[in-house]
Design a protein around this motif. Structure first.
Motif, PDB file in Angstrom:
ATOM      1  N   HIS A  80       0.683  -1.181   0.043  1.00  8.14           N
ATOM      2  CA  HIS A  80      -0.110  -0.164  -0.142  1.00  8.14           C
ATOM      3  C   HIS A  80       0.710   1.356  -0.041  1.00  8.14           C
ATOM      4  O   HIS A  80       0.452   2.247  -0.763  1.00  8.14           O
ATOM      5  CB  HIS A  80      -1.040   0.136   1.224  1.00  8.14           C
ATOM      6  N   LEU A  81       2.052   1.413   0.747  1.00  2.00           N
ATOM      7  CA  LEU A  81       2.622   2.526   1.092  1.00  2.00           C
ATOM      8  C   LEU A  81       3.389   2.733  -0.312  1.00  2.00           C
ATOM      9  O   LEU A  81       3.556   4.156  -1.066  1.00  2.00           O
ATOM     10  CB  LEU A  81       4.029   2.266   2.038  1.00  2.00           C
ATOM     11  N   TRP A  82       3.740   1.950  -1.123  1.00  2.00           N
ATOM     12  CA  TRP A  82       4.534   2.092  -2.465  1.00  2.00           C
ATOM     13  C   TRP A  82       3.440   2.500  -3.521  1.00  2.00           C
ATOM     14  O   TRP A  82       3.824   3.414  -4.363  1.00  2.00           O
ATOM     15  CB  TRP A  82       5.212   0.754  -3.049  1.00  2.00           C
ATOM     16  N   GLY A  83       2.138   2.149  -3.522  1.00  2.89           N
ATOM     17  CA  GLY A  83       1.090   2.550  -4.321  1.00  2.89           C
ATOM     18  C   GLY A  83       0.793   4.149  -4.206  1.00  2.89           C
ATOM     19  O   GLY A  83       0.388   4.828  -5.248  1.00  2.89           O
ATOM     20  N   LEU A  84       1.041   4.688  -2.538  1.00  5.14           N
ATOM     21  CA  LEU A  84       0.782   5.956  -2.364  1.00  5.14           C
ATOM     22  C   LEU A  84       1.867   6.733  -3.302  1.00  5.14           C
ATOM     23  O   LEU A  84       1.526   7.828  -3.678  1.00  5.14           O
ATOM     24  CB  LEU A  84       0.881   6.363  -1.067  1.00  5.14           C
ATOM     25  N   ILE A  85       3.079   6.395  -3.093  1.00  7.23           N
ATOM     26  CA  ILE A  85       4.174   6.943  -4.113  1.00  7.23           C
ATOM     27  C   ILE A  85       3.804   7.059  -5.513  1.00  7.23           C
ATOM     28  O   ILE A  85       4.283   7.852  -6.048  1.00  7.23           O
ATOM     29  CB  ILE A  85       5.812   6.338  -3.585  1.00  7.23           C
ATOM     30  N   ASN A 117      -3.673  18.375   4.549  1.00  7.34           N
ATOM     31  CA  ASN A 117      -3.075  18.316   3.080  1.00  7.34           C
ATOM     32  C   ASN A 117      -1.701  17.643   3.034  1.00  7.34           C
ATOM     33  O   ASN A 117      -0.845  18.114   2.434  1.00  7.34           O
ATOM     34  CB  ASN A 117      -2.988  19.773   2.593  1.00  7.34           C
ATOM     35  N   ALA A 118      -1.883  16.403   3.634  1.00  2.00           N
ATOM     36  CA  ALA A 118      -0.713  15.698   3.784  1.00  2.00           C
ATOM     37  C   ALA A 118      -0.424  14.798   2.459  1.00  2.00           C
ATOM     38  O   ALA A 118      -1.298  14.519   1.768  1.00  2.00           O
ATOM     39  CB  ALA A 118      -0.763  14.870   5.032  1.00  2.00           C
ATOM     40  N   TRP A 119       0.524  14.391   2.217  1.00  2.00           N
ATOM     41  CA  TRP A 119       0.920  13.647   1.135  1.00  2.00           C
ATOM     42  C   TRP A 119       2.565  12.873   1.230  1.00  2.00           C
ATOM     43  O   TRP A 119       3.433  13.654   1.998  1.00  2.00           O
ATOM     44  CB  TRP A 119       1.033  14.803  -0.369  1.00  2.00           C
ATOM     45  N   PRO A 120       2.729  11.886   0.628  1.00  3.20           N
ATOM     46  CA  PRO A 120       3.901  11.134   0.841  1.00  3.20           C
ATOM     47  C   PRO A 120       5.176  11.885   0.141  1.00  3.20           C
ATOM     48  O   PRO A 120       4.828  12.297  -1.183  1.00  3.20           O
ATOM     49  CB  PRO A 120       3.710   9.900   0.433  1.00  3.20           C
ATOM     50  N   THR A 121       5.972  12.100   0.465  1.00  2.31           N
ATOM     51  CA  THR A 121       7.237  12.550  -0.427  1.00  2.31           C
ATOM     52  C   THR A 121       8.559  11.588  -0.366  1.00  2.31           C
ATOM     53  O   THR A 121       9.292  11.793  -1.505  1.00  2.31           O
ATOM     54  CB  THR A 121       8.239  13.951   0.703  1.00  2.31           C
ATOM     55  N   LYS A 122       8.610  10.746   0.396  1.00  2.00           N
ATOM     56  CA  LYS A 122       9.764   9.665   0.342  1.00  2.00           C
ATOM     57  C   LYS A 122       9.392   8.459   0.923  1.00  2.00           C
ATOM     58  O   LYS A 122       8.799   8.573   2.079  1.00  2.00           O
ATOM     59  CB  LYS A 122      10.977  10.249   1.029  1.00  2.00           C
ATOM     60  N   ILE A 123       9.732   7.088   0.273  1.00  2.00           N
ATOM     61  CA  ILE A 123       9.574   5.923   0.896  1.00  2.00           C
ATOM     62  C   ILE A 123      10.859   5.312   0.904  1.00  2.00           C
ATOM     63  O   ILE A 123      11.558   5.403  -0.105  1.00  2.00           O
ATOM     64  CB  ILE A 123       8.392   5.089   0.231  1.00  2.00           C
ATOM     65  N   ILE A 140       7.908   5.664   5.523  1.00  2.00           N
ATOM     66  CA  ILE A 140       7.567   6.652   4.569  1.00  2.00           C
ATOM     67  C   ILE A 140       7.522   7.996   5.300  1.00  2.00           C
ATOM     68  O   ILE A 140       7.318   8.097   6.419  1.00  2.00           O
ATOM     69  CB  ILE A 140       5.938   6.238   4.161  1.00  2.00           C
ATOM     70  N   GLU A 141       8.059   9.190   4.326  1.00  2.19           N
ATOM     71  CA  GLU A 141       7.936  10.623   4.881  1.00  2.19           C
ATOM     72  C   GLU A 141       6.921  11.241   4.524  1.00  2.19           C
ATOM     73  O   GLU A 141       6.548  11.230   3.116  1.00  2.19           O
ATOM     74  CB  GLU A 141       9.417  11.174   4.432  1.00  2.19           C
ATOM     75  N   ILE A 142       6.055  12.104   5.409  1.00  3.91           N
ATOM     76  CA  ILE A 142       5.016  12.817   4.991  1.00  3.91           C
ATOM     77  C   ILE A 142       5.083  14.198   5.200  1.00  3.91           C
ATOM     78  O   ILE A 142       5.524  14.687   6.223  1.00  3.91           O
ATOM     79  CB  ILE A 142       3.791  12.291   5.702  1.00  3.91           C
ATOM     80  N   ALA A 143       4.740  14.942   4.190  1.00  2.89           N
ATOM     81  CA  ALA A 143       4.809  16.525   4.200  1.00  2.89           C
ATOM     82  C   ALA A 143       3.444  16.797   4.309  1.00  2.89           C
ATOM     83  O   ALA A 143       2.517  16.103   3.887  1.00  2.89           O
ATOM     84  CB  ALA A 143       5.355  17.041   2.862  1.00  2.89           C
ATOM     85  N   TYR A 144       3.117  17.831   4.968  1.00  2.00           N
ATOM     86  CA  TYR A 144       1.856  18.586   5.164  1.00  2.00           C
ATOM     87  C   TYR A 144       1.949  20.036   5.394  1.00  2.00           C
ATOM     88  O   TYR A 144       3.009  20.580   5.434  1.00  2.00           O
ATOM     89  CB  TYR A 144       1.121  18.010   6.694  1.00  2.00           C
TER      90      TYR A 144
END
Length: 152
Positions: A80-85, A117-123, A140-144
């Motif tokens: 799932h995390l890779w799908g988010l990226i 307004n979060a979104w993944p920046t790095k896995i 996983i690193e999240i920016a917000y």
């Protein structure tokens, strides 16, 4: 002498940090570790031209936030995390709310950090070692944009 039961029920105890949940846009996800729940206010130094004091005045400036890092063990059937990226396209990303809740002894949220307004920046995948016996961990690193903290 020990306090009686009535006195103990009125005592406020600190919450343990190991009992938490992450709600990613309505989906409950399990993680081993959450870090980066911090914010900082920059200091602006200013001196008015006709100030008789031979020093600057320090005022609060813009608020600075970092990224939040989530870590968890890799499961064989969960990518799932890779799908988010993979959902990130040039200048297009679905920004979602993420709520990290610290739970009380009954499993109810006692404190919540909501990232808007979060979104993944790095896995980051796991390191691999032939002589290791640890669990494979991905992060996983999240920016917000903003974070609100609430006692619930």
């Amino acid at each position: 002498m020990a306090a009686n039961n009535a006195e103990q029920t009125n005592t406020i105890w600190p919450l343990p940090k190991f009992y938490f949940e992450v709600n990613w846009n309505g989906i409950l996800m399990s993680f081993q570790e959450v870090s980066g729940l911090d914010t900082e206010t920059k200091v602006v130094e200013y001196r008015h031209t006709d100030s008789p004091v031979f020093s600057t005045t320090r005022m609060p400036g813009l608020r600075k936030i970092g990224n939040v890092t989530l870590k968890r063990g890799i499961a064989s059937s969960d990518d799932h995390l890779w799908g988010l990226i993979d959902d990130i396209k040039m200048n297009e990303i679905k920004r979602v709310p993420i709520t990290i809740s610290l739970l009380d002894e009954k499993g109810k949220p006692a404190m919540a950090w909501t990232l808007t307004n979060a979104w993944p920046t790095k896995i980051t995948g796991t390191d691999l070692k032939a002589d290791g016996n640890e669990v494979a961990i991905e992060q996983i690193e999240i920016a917000y944009e903003t974070m609100t903290v609430a006692n619930t």
